[in-house]
Design a protein around this motif. Structure first.
Motif, PDB file in Angstrom:
ATOM      1  N   SER A 117      33.654 -20.551 -11.770  1.00  0.00           N
ATOM      2  CA  SER A 117      32.416 -20.099 -11.150  1.00  0.00           C
ATOM      3  C   SER A 117      31.345 -21.183 -11.233  1.00  0.00           C
ATOM      4  CB  SER A 117      31.914 -18.826 -11.840  1.00  0.00           C
ATOM      5  OG  SER A 117      31.512 -19.115 -13.165  1.00  0.00           O
ATOM      6  N   LEU A 118      30.317 -21.026 -10.413  1.00  0.00           N
ATOM      7  CA  LEU A 118      29.211 -21.976 -10.426  1.00  0.00           C
ATOM      8  C   LEU A 118      28.462 -21.927 -11.751  1.00  0.00           C
ATOM      9  CD1 LEU A 118      27.497 -24.026  -8.867  1.00  0.00           C
ATOM     10  CD2 LEU A 118      26.130 -22.104  -8.006  1.00  0.00           C
ATOM     11  N   ALA A 119      28.379 -20.743 -12.344  1.00  0.00           N
ATOM     12  CA  ALA A 119      27.678 -20.605 -13.626  1.00  0.00           C
ATOM     13  C   ALA A 119      28.364 -21.422 -14.719  1.00  0.00           C
ATOM     14  CB  ALA A 119      27.608 -19.136 -14.025  1.00  0.00           C
ATOM     15  N   ALA A 120      29.695 -21.464 -14.673  1.00  0.00           N
ATOM     16  CA  ALA A 120      30.445 -22.222 -15.680  1.00  0.00           C
ATOM     17  C   ALA A 120      30.193 -23.719 -15.558  1.00  0.00           C
ATOM     18  CB  ALA A 120      31.939 -21.931 -15.556  1.00  0.00           C
ATOM     19  N   PHE A 121      29.837 -24.178 -14.353  1.00  0.00           N
ATOM     20  CA  PHE A 121      29.543 -25.596 -14.165  1.00  0.00           C
ATOM     21  C   PHE A 121      28.336 -26.013 -15.003  1.00  0.00           C
ATOM     22  CE2 PHE A 121      27.156 -28.905 -11.894  1.00  0.00           C
ATOM     23  CZ  PHE A 121      28.100 -29.916 -11.883  1.00  0.00           C
ATOM     24  N   PHE A 122      27.371 -25.102 -15.123  1.00  0.00           N
ATOM     25  CA  PHE A 122      26.159 -25.415 -15.882  1.00  0.00           C
ATOM     26  C   PHE A 122      26.290 -25.005 -17.356  1.00  0.00           C
ATOM     27  CE2 PHE A 122      24.702 -25.027 -11.469  1.00  0.00           C
ATOM     28  CZ  PHE A 122      23.999 -26.221 -11.328  1.00  0.00           C
ATOM     29  N   ARG A 123      26.899 -23.858 -17.607  1.00  0.00           N
ATOM     30  CA  ARG A 123      26.981 -23.367 -18.988  1.00  0.00           C
ATOM     31  C   ARG A 123      28.160 -23.958 -19.745  1.00  0.00           C
ATOM     32  NH1 ARG A 123      25.963 -17.825 -16.871  1.00  0.00           N
ATOM     33  NH2 ARG A 123      28.207 -17.528 -17.096  1.00  0.00           N
ATOM     34  N   GLY A 124      29.195 -24.419 -19.015  1.00  0.00           N
ATOM     35  CA  GLY A 124      30.398 -24.914 -19.653  1.00  0.00           C
ATOM     36  C   GLY A 124      31.502 -23.881 -19.612  1.00  0.00           C
ATOM     37  N   GLN A 125      32.709 -24.311 -19.912  1.00  0.00           N
ATOM     38  CA  GLN A 125      33.857 -23.421 -19.935  1.00  0.00           C
ATOM     39  C   GLN A 125      33.757 -22.465 -21.134  1.00  0.00           C
ATOM     40  OE1 GLN A 125      36.411 -23.048 -17.659  1.00  0.00           O
ATOM     41  NE2 GLN A 125      35.101 -24.399 -16.414  1.00  0.00           N
ATOM     42  N   PRO A 126      34.502 -21.352 -21.098  1.00  0.00           N
ATOM     43  CA  PRO A 126      34.420 -20.376 -22.192  1.00  0.00           C
ATOM     44  C   PRO A 126      34.645 -20.992 -23.568  1.00  0.00           C
ATOM     45  CG  PRO A 126      35.618 -19.433 -20.350  1.00  0.00           C
ATOM     46  CD  PRO A 126      35.355 -20.855 -19.990  1.00  0.00           C
ATOM     47  N   ALA A 127      35.615 -21.893 -23.694  1.00  0.00           N
ATOM     48  CA  ALA A 127      35.868 -22.519 -24.995  1.00  0.00           C
ATOM     49  C   ALA A 127      34.655 -23.303 -25.467  1.00  0.00           C
ATOM     50  CB  ALA A 127      37.091 -23.436 -24.901  1.00  0.00           C
ATOM     51  N   GLU A 128      33.999 -24.002 -24.552  1.00  0.00           N
ATOM     52  CA  GLU A 128      32.816 -24.780 -24.899  1.00  0.00           C
ATOM     53  C   GLU A 128      31.677 -23.861 -25.351  1.00  0.00           C
ATOM     54  OE1 GLU A 128      31.943 -26.995 -21.410  1.00  0.00           O
ATOM     55  OE2 GLU A 128      33.958 -27.815 -21.227  1.00  0.00           O
ATOM     56  N   GLN A 129      31.488 -22.762 -24.632  1.00  0.00           N
ATOM     57  CA  GLN A 129      30.436 -21.824 -24.993  1.00  0.00           C
ATOM     58  C   GLN A 129      30.702 -21.177 -26.345  1.00  0.00           C
ATOM     59  OE1 GLN A 129      29.097 -19.164 -21.732  1.00  0.00           O
ATOM     60  NE2 GLN A 129      30.518 -20.273 -20.425  1.00  0.00           N
ATOM     61  N   LEU A 130      31.980 -20.890 -26.625  1.00  0.00           N
ATOM     62  CA  LEU A 130      32.322 -20.253 -27.889  1.00  0.00           C
ATOM     63  C   LEU A 130      32.133 -21.206 -29.063  1.00  0.00           C
ATOM     64  CD1 LEU A 130      35.478 -18.282 -26.722  1.00  0.00           C
ATOM     65  CD2 LEU A 130      33.328 -17.305 -27.541  1.00  0.00           C
ATOM     66  N   VAL A 131      32.463 -22.468 -28.879  1.00  0.00           N
ATOM     67  CA  VAL A 131      32.255 -23.457 -29.937  1.00  0.00           C
ATOM     68  C   VAL A 131      30.772 -23.538 -30.283  1.00  0.00           C
ATOM     69  CG1 VAL A 131      32.339 -25.918 -30.487  1.00  0.00           C
ATOM     70  CG2 VAL A 131      34.310 -24.805 -29.456  1.00  0.00           C
ATOM     71  N   ARG A 132      29.922 -23.537 -29.256  1.00  0.00           N
ATOM     72  CA  ARG A 132      28.483 -23.632 -29.500  1.00  0.00           C
ATOM     73  C   ARG A 132      27.920 -22.352 -30.108  1.00  0.00           C
ATOM     74  NH1 ARG A 132      28.293 -26.600 -24.337  1.00  0.00           N
ATOM     75  NH2 ARG A 132      27.944 -24.615 -23.294  1.00  0.00           N
ATOM     76  N   ALA A 133      28.370 -21.197 -29.589  1.00  0.00           N
ATOM     77  CA  ALA A 133      27.779 -19.926 -30.006  1.00  0.00           C
ATOM     78  C   ALA A 133      28.251 -19.484 -31.384  1.00  0.00           C
ATOM     79  CB  ALA A 133      28.095 -18.839 -28.984  1.00  0.00           C
ATOM     80  N   ALA A 134      29.548 -19.598 -31.645  1.00  0.00           N
ATOM     81  CA  ALA A 134      30.097 -19.088 -32.902  1.00  0.00           C
ATOM     82  C   ALA A 134      30.032 -20.108 -34.023  1.00  0.00           C
ATOM     83  CB  ALA A 134      31.539 -18.650 -32.689  1.00  0.00           C
ATOM     84  N   GLN A 135      29.981 -21.395 -33.697  1.00  0.00           N
ATOM     85  CA  GLN A 135      29.983 -22.460 -34.701  1.00  0.00           C
ATOM     86  C   GLN A 135      31.168 -22.312 -35.645  1.00  0.00           C
ATOM     87  OE1 GLN A 135      27.720 -25.273 -34.956  1.00  0.00           O
ATOM     88  NE2 GLN A 135      27.584 -24.555 -32.860  1.00  0.00           N
ATOM     89  N   ARG A 136      32.324 -22.000 -35.079  1.00  0.00           N
ATOM     90  CA  ARG A 136      33.574 -21.872 -35.810  1.00  0.00           C
ATOM     91  C   ARG A 136      34.637 -22.736 -35.144  1.00  0.00           C
ATOM     92  NH1 ARG A 136      30.714 -20.012 -38.994  1.00  0.00           N
ATOM     93  NH2 ARG A 136      30.878 -18.058 -40.195  1.00  0.00           N
ATOM     94  N   PRO A 137      35.643 -23.178 -35.882  1.00  0.00           N
ATOM     95  CA  PRO A 137      36.740 -23.902 -35.239  1.00  0.00           C
ATOM     96  C   PRO A 137      37.399 -23.043 -34.164  1.00  0.00           C
ATOM     97  CG  PRO A 137      36.842 -24.184 -37.628  1.00  0.00           C
ATOM     98  CD  PRO A 137      35.788 -23.142 -37.356  1.00  0.00           C
ATOM     99  N   VAL A 138      37.616 -23.628 -33.008  1.00  0.00           N
ATOM    100  CA  VAL A 138      38.234 -22.924 -31.883  1.00  0.00           C
ATOM    101  C   VAL A 138      39.510 -23.651 -31.491  1.00  0.00           C
ATOM    102  CG1 VAL A 138      37.996 -22.220 -29.477  1.00  0.00           C
ATOM    103  CG2 VAL A 138      36.035 -22.027 -31.024  1.00  0.00           C
ATOM    104  N   LEU A 139      40.625 -22.940 -31.511  1.00  0.00           N
ATOM    105  CA  LEU A 139      41.919 -23.490 -31.095  1.00  0.00           C
ATOM    106  C   LEU A 139      42.202 -23.032 -29.676  1.00  0.00           C
ATOM    107  CD1 LEU A 139      44.660 -24.893 -31.578  1.00  0.00           C
ATOM    108  CD2 LEU A 139      45.472 -22.751 -32.580  1.00  0.00           C
ATOM    109  N   VAL A 140      42.307 -23.984 -28.759  1.00  0.00           N
ATOM    110  CA  VAL A 140      42.675 -23.683 -27.376  1.00  0.00           C
ATOM    111  C   VAL A 140      44.183 -23.868 -27.263  1.00  0.00           C
ATOM    112  CG1 VAL A 140      42.323 -24.260 -24.959  1.00  0.00           C
ATOM    113  CG2 VAL A 140      40.431 -24.475 -26.565  1.00  0.00           C
ATOM    114  N   ALA A 141      44.901 -22.756 -27.121  1.00  0.00           N
ATOM    115  CA  ALA A 141      46.363 -22.762 -27.147  1.00  0.00           C
ATOM    116  C   ALA A 141      46.921 -22.867 -25.736  1.00  0.00           C
ATOM    117  CB  ALA A 141      46.878 -21.495 -27.827  1.00  0.00           C
ATOM    118  N   ARG A 142      47.712 -23.906 -25.514  1.00  0.00           N
ATOM    119  CA  ARG A 142      48.321 -24.118 -24.203  1.00  0.00           C
ATOM    120  C   ARG A 142      49.856 -24.137 -24.271  1.00  0.00           C
ATOM    121  NH1 ARG A 142      44.009 -28.580 -23.712  1.00  0.00           N
ATOM    122  NH2 ARG A 142      42.435 -27.665 -22.347  1.00  0.00           N
TER     123      ARG A 142
END
Length: 297
Positions: A102-127
């Motif tokens: 979405s256009l909003a994600a272009f400015f706010r960042g992807q969900p993983a990026e937002q979660l890293v900033r908001a939660a301030q916890r290690p985030v594992l992106v599993a692929r």
């Protein structure tokens, strides 16, 4: 890394359930509590009305299969802020890699990026497929600063059976200025070798920091953009997981100037563990307190 509780976020699809399996493997290895939460892919779109029932069935199956404690998170609204709030009470968050286009994600960042900033916890992106169990090889992207030591220790403790590779990519900061000043090629070459020598010395210092795993820690050095070179090195060394630290910056700074950790997330094709700087600082404090207590004894 002392992992006592893990939050896994899934959309209950086949791809989303791979995230749960990865989180369950880690929980089993650390004896941790696994919390499972529902959210639609990339936290976008309407929530599934049947999510509560499906999530309950997944929790029961995971608990029986892995022999771990599993808790269902009843919040099924599927909102990112709800996941970030729940992550504050966990030591690790595990999510999938579904992008938000979405256009909003272009400015706010992807969900993983937002979660890293908001939660301030290690985030594992599993692929990657987690059926094989733990990680065979972990690549740790380091910047040779003091904060890199707890990052290396964290990576070593994350999976006790993995081989660890430390990687640093350097770019001589003043080489362009030297060329602009018409400095001789011999001087520039000497400067480049001095930068490489300094990087090798600091990498040795970092590998010695993990005494218990010294015989399983190797290091390598690249030259160029740190984020891109780390992603390339992950493919070259066939590392299942890339661990990278992230300094605390506002979203606007990340958007304008970029972040090594966030660019690694975009370019990597394997699993990525993003560790916020505050988590490393807390680990440093715990380590210093333990040493002080040991000395007093």
């Amino acid at each position: 890394m002392n992992i006592q509780s893990i939050l896994a976020v899934t959309d209950l699809s086949a791809h989303g359930l791979r995230t749960v399996v990865r989180a369950a493997n880690i929980a089993a290895a650390h004896g941790a509590l696994l919390k499972i939460m529902y959210a639609p892919a990339a936290f976008a779109g309407p929530a599934d009305a049947d999510a509560a029932g499906g999530l309950g069935a997944v929790c029961l199956e995971v608990a029986e299969r892995f022999g771990i404690l599993v808790k269902k998170i009843d919040d099924t609204r599927g909102r990112l802020d709800g996941a970030a709030h729940e992550a504050q009470w966990c030591d690790l968050m595990v999510i999938g890699d579904e992008p938000d286009r979405s256009l909003a994600a272009f400015f706010r960042g992807q969900p993983a990026e937002q979660l890293v900033r908001a939660a301030q916890r290690p985030v594992l992106v599993a692929r990657l497929d987690a059926r094989a169990g733990g990680y065979g090889r972990i690549l740790v992207a380091v910047d040779l600063m003091e904060e890199s030591r707890p990052l290396v220790d964290l990576a070593c403790a994350f999976d006790g059976q993995s081989d660890i590779e430390l990687f640093h990519a350097f770019t001589p900061m003043h080489e362009g200025k030297l060329r602009y000043a018409d400095v001789s090629a011999h001087v520039i070459d000497a400067y480049r070798h001095a930068c490489a020598r300094h990087a090798r010395e600091r990498m040795l210092w970092l590998s010695d920091a993990s005494i218990a795993r010294r015989n399983r820690v190797v290091s390598s050095i690249g030259r160029g953009d740190p984020a891109r070179q780390a992603a390339v090195q992950q493919q070259y060394s066939k590392a299942d997981l890339l661990v990278v630290g992230k300094r605390r910056r506002c979203a606007l700074m990340d958007f304008l100037f970029g972040s090594v950790a966030l660019r690694v997330l975009r370019w990597s094709t394997g699993d990525v563990l993003v560790v916020p700087h505050c988590a490393l600082t807390a680990r440093q404090g715990q380590h210093a307190a333990a040493l002080a207590q040991r000395g007093a004894a």
